[in-house]
Design a protein around this motif. Structure first.
Motif, mmCIF file in Angstrom:
data_model
loop_
_atom_site.group_PDB
_atom_site.id
_atom_site.type_symbol
_atom_site.label_atom_id
_atom_site.label_comp_id
_atom_site.label_asym_id
_atom_site.label_seq_id
_atom_site.Cartn_x
_atom_site.Cartn_y
_atom_site.Cartn_z
ATOM 1 N N GLU A 1 -37.654 -14.683 -11.371
ATOM 2 C CA GLU A 1 -37.717 -16.117 -11.650
ATOM 3 C C GLU A 1 -39.048 -16.750 -11.264
ATOM 4 O O GLU A 1 -39.498 -17.683 -11.916
ATOM 5 N N ILE A 2 -39.678 -16.248 -10.210
ATOM 6 C CA ILE A 2 -40.945 -16.855 -9.764
ATOM 7 C C ILE A 2 -42.146 -15.982 -10.118
ATOM 8 O O ILE A 2 -43.256 -16.238 -9.659
ATOM 9 N N ASP A 3 -41.919 -14.945 -10.935
ATOM 10 C CA ASP A 3 -42.982 -14.046 -11.392
ATOM 11 C C ASP A 3 -43.727 -13.426 -10.212
ATOM 12 O O ASP A 3 -44.940 -13.563 -10.067
ATOM 13 N N ALA A 4 -42.966 -12.740 -9.363
ATOM 14 C CA ALA A 4 -43.534 -12.115 -8.167
ATOM 15 C C ALA A 4 -43.205 -10.625 -8.150
ATOM 16 O O ALA A 4 -42.414 -10.145 -8.961
ATOM 17 N N LYS A 5 -43.792 -9.923 -7.213
ATOM 18 C CA LYS A 5 -43.502 -8.514 -6.983
ATOM 19 C C LYS A 5 -42.599 -8.423 -5.753
ATOM 20 O O LYS A 5 -42.563 -9.319 -4.924
ATOM 21 N N VAL A 6 -41.902 -7.300 -5.637
ATOM 22 C CA VAL A 6 -41.054 -7.053 -4.471
ATOM 23 C C VAL A 6 -41.675 -5.938 -3.645
ATOM 24 O O VAL A 6 -42.097 -4.918 -4.186
ATOM 25 N N LYS A 7 -41.728 -6.159 -2.349
ATOM 26 C CA LYS A 7 -42.178 -5.128 -1.415
ATOM 27 C C LYS A 7 -41.021 -4.860 -0.460
ATOM 28 O O LYS A 7 -40.627 -5.731 0.317
ATOM 29 N N LEU A 8 -40.420 -3.682 -0.569
ATOM 30 C CA LEU A 8 -39.345 -3.289 0.334
ATOM 31 C C LEU A 8 -39.963 -2.829 1.647
ATOM 32 O O LEU A 8 -40.936 -2.080 1.641
ATOM 33 N N LEU A 9 -39.401 -3.259 2.744
ATOM 34 C CA LEU A 9 -39.924 -2.871 4.053
ATOM 35 C C LEU A 9 -38.790 -2.308 4.883
ATOM 36 O O LEU A 9 -37.729 -2.924 5.007
ATOM 37 N N HIS A 10 -39.014 -1.127 5.432
ATOM 38 C CA HIS A 10 -38.057 -0.547 6.377
ATOM 39 C C HIS A 10 -38.812 -0.250 7.662
ATOM 40 O O HIS A 10 -39.841 0.419 7.649
ATOM 41 N N VAL A 11 -38.300 -0.779 8.749
ATOM 42 C CA VAL A 11 -38.900 -0.540 10.058
ATOM 43 C C VAL A 11 -37.961 0.363 10.838
ATOM 44 O O VAL A 11 -36.772 0.090 10.950
ATOM 45 N N TYR A 12 -38.504 1.445 11.341
ATOM 46 C CA TYR A 12 -37.718 2.342 12.175
ATOM 47 C C TYR A 12 -38.354 2.381 13.551
ATOM 48 O O TYR A 12 -39.562 2.219 13.696
ATOM 49 N N ASN A 13 -37.534 2.551 14.540
ATOM 50 C CA ASN A 13 -38.008 2.482 15.914
ATOM 51 C C ASN A 13 -37.619 3.760 16.639
ATOM 52 O O ASN A 13 -36.492 3.899 17.092
ATOM 53 N N THR A 14 -38.552 4.699 16.760
ATOM 54 C CA THR A 14 -38.256 5.959 17.441
ATOM 55 C C THR A 14 -38.100 5.755 18.937
ATOM 56 O O THR A 14 -37.516 6.594 19.607
ATOM 57 N N VAL A 15 -38.609 4.644 19.472
ATOM 58 C CA VAL A 15 -38.454 4.380 20.903
ATOM 59 C C VAL A 15 -36.972 4.244 21.251
ATOM 60 O O VAL A 15 -36.528 4.617 22.317
ATOM 61 N N LEU A 16 -36.180 3.730 20.307
ATOM 62 C CA LEU A 16 -34.745 3.624 20.545
ATOM 63 C C LEU A 16 -34.082 4.993 20.516
ATOM 64 O O LEU A 16 -33.025 5.191 21.113
ATOM 65 N N LEU A 17 -34.698 5.936 19.823
ATOM 66 C CA LEU A 17 -34.114 7.268 19.689
ATOM 67 C C LEU A 17 -34.588 8.222 20.772
ATOM 68 O O LEU A 17 -33.852 9.088 21.206
ATOM 69 N N PHE A 18 -35.836 8.064 21.182
ATOM 70 C CA PHE A 18 -36.426 8.955 22.164
ATOM 71 C C PHE A 18 -37.210 8.137 23.179
ATOM 72 O O PHE A 18 -37.766 7.096 22.844
ATOM 73 N N PRO A 19 -37.312 8.610 24.403
ATOM 74 C CA PRO A 19 -38.112 7.886 25.394
ATOM 75 C C PRO A 19 -39.562 7.770 24.940
ATOM 76 O O PRO A 19 -40.105 8.671 24.299
ATOM 77 N N SER A 20 -40.195 6.655 25.265
ATOM 78 C CA SER A 20 -41.578 6.431 24.832
ATOM 79 C C SER A 20 -42.558 7.389 25.482
ATOM 80 O O SER A 20 -43.697 7.503 25.046
ATOM 81 N N THR A 21 -42.117 8.107 26.520
ATOM 82 C CA THR A 21 -43.017 9.062 27.168
ATOM 83 C C THR A 21 -43.172 10.339 26.367
ATOM 84 O O THR A 21 -44.031 11.146 26.656
ATOM 85 N N LEU A 22 -42.334 10.516 25.330
ATOM 86 C CA LEU A 22 -42.447 11.716 24.509
ATOM 87 C C LEU A 22 -43.475 11.490 23.407
ATOM 88 O O LEU A 22 -43.297 10.618 22.560
ATOM 89 N N PRO A 23 -44.559 12.268 23.393
ATOM 90 C CA PRO A 23 -45.550 12.097 22.325
ATOM 91 C C PRO A 23 -45.003 12.586 20.987
ATOM 92 O O PRO A 23 -44.190 13.509 20.942
#
Length: 186
Positions: free
Chosen positions: A9-31
């Motif tokens: 309707e407004i003649d625009a493009k769509v940009k899908l964004l997915h943010v994932y957070n590995t800090v929630l999955l693994f401790p930040s001390t793990l490289p």
């Protein structure tokens, strides 16, 4: 779907964004935490890429079948906290509108929006349309009542003006301005 219909309707493009957070999955001390494998021996980033590609294939099918309008779109995967990455995304891409899905962890009916959505609304100066999970709304013409959350700040004028322009041809739609002032009484 509503993002694609608004973009058409407004003649625009769509940009899908997915943010994932590995800090929630693994401790930040793990490289290099994103290279860790899950139980299926697939790296987390590979799993997320496959999910995004599957989503894009589904969108392509819906465009081909006429369920979604034909709109140019792309996607971006980012690692970090949702709020920080969306803020960086807004500064980088300068979108005219953010469309975010809402559900919240508790899927509670007692909250207007979830914590993440509320944070996104608070940190960005771009208008945000929050679409609840399983919403029957597919296009702007389906909207009959919009609640515009405001802090009564100067920046809200720009978003409100954009909203009015966006829905001006839909005479049935009405807008309610809502300002919440929560006072802690002890």
């Amino acid at each position: 779907q509503i993002a694609f219909n608004i973009a058409k309707e407004i003649d625009a493009k769509v940009k899908l964004l997915h943010v994932y957070n590995t800090v929630l999955l693994f401790p930040s001390t793990l490289p290099f935490a994103e290279t860790f494998k899950d139980e299926s021996d697939v790296s987390i980033l590979d799993r997320i890429r496959k999910q995004m590609l599957s989503l894009c294939l589904g969108i392509d099918r819906k465009i081909t079948n006429g369920e979604f309008p034909s709109v140019t779109y792309s996607y971006s995967l980012r690692e970090g906290t949702v709020e920080e990455e969306i803020n960086a995304f807004v500064h980088e891409y300068k979108p005219v509108l953010l469309v975010v899905g809402t559900k919240g962890k508790s899927n509670s009916n007692t909250r207007i929006v979830g914590n993440v959505t509320a944070d996104i609304i608070e940190i960005t100066n771009v208008p945000v349309i929050a679409v609840p999970e399983n919403s029957p709304i597919e296009r702007l013409s389906d909207i009959r009542h919009i609640v515009f959350l405001t802090n009564l700040q100067e920046r809200d004028k720009k978003s409100f003006s954009f909203l009015v322009k966006l829905i001006k041809s839909y005479k049935e739609a009405r807008i309610t301005l809502l300002h919440l002032n929560l006072i802690n009484k002890k």
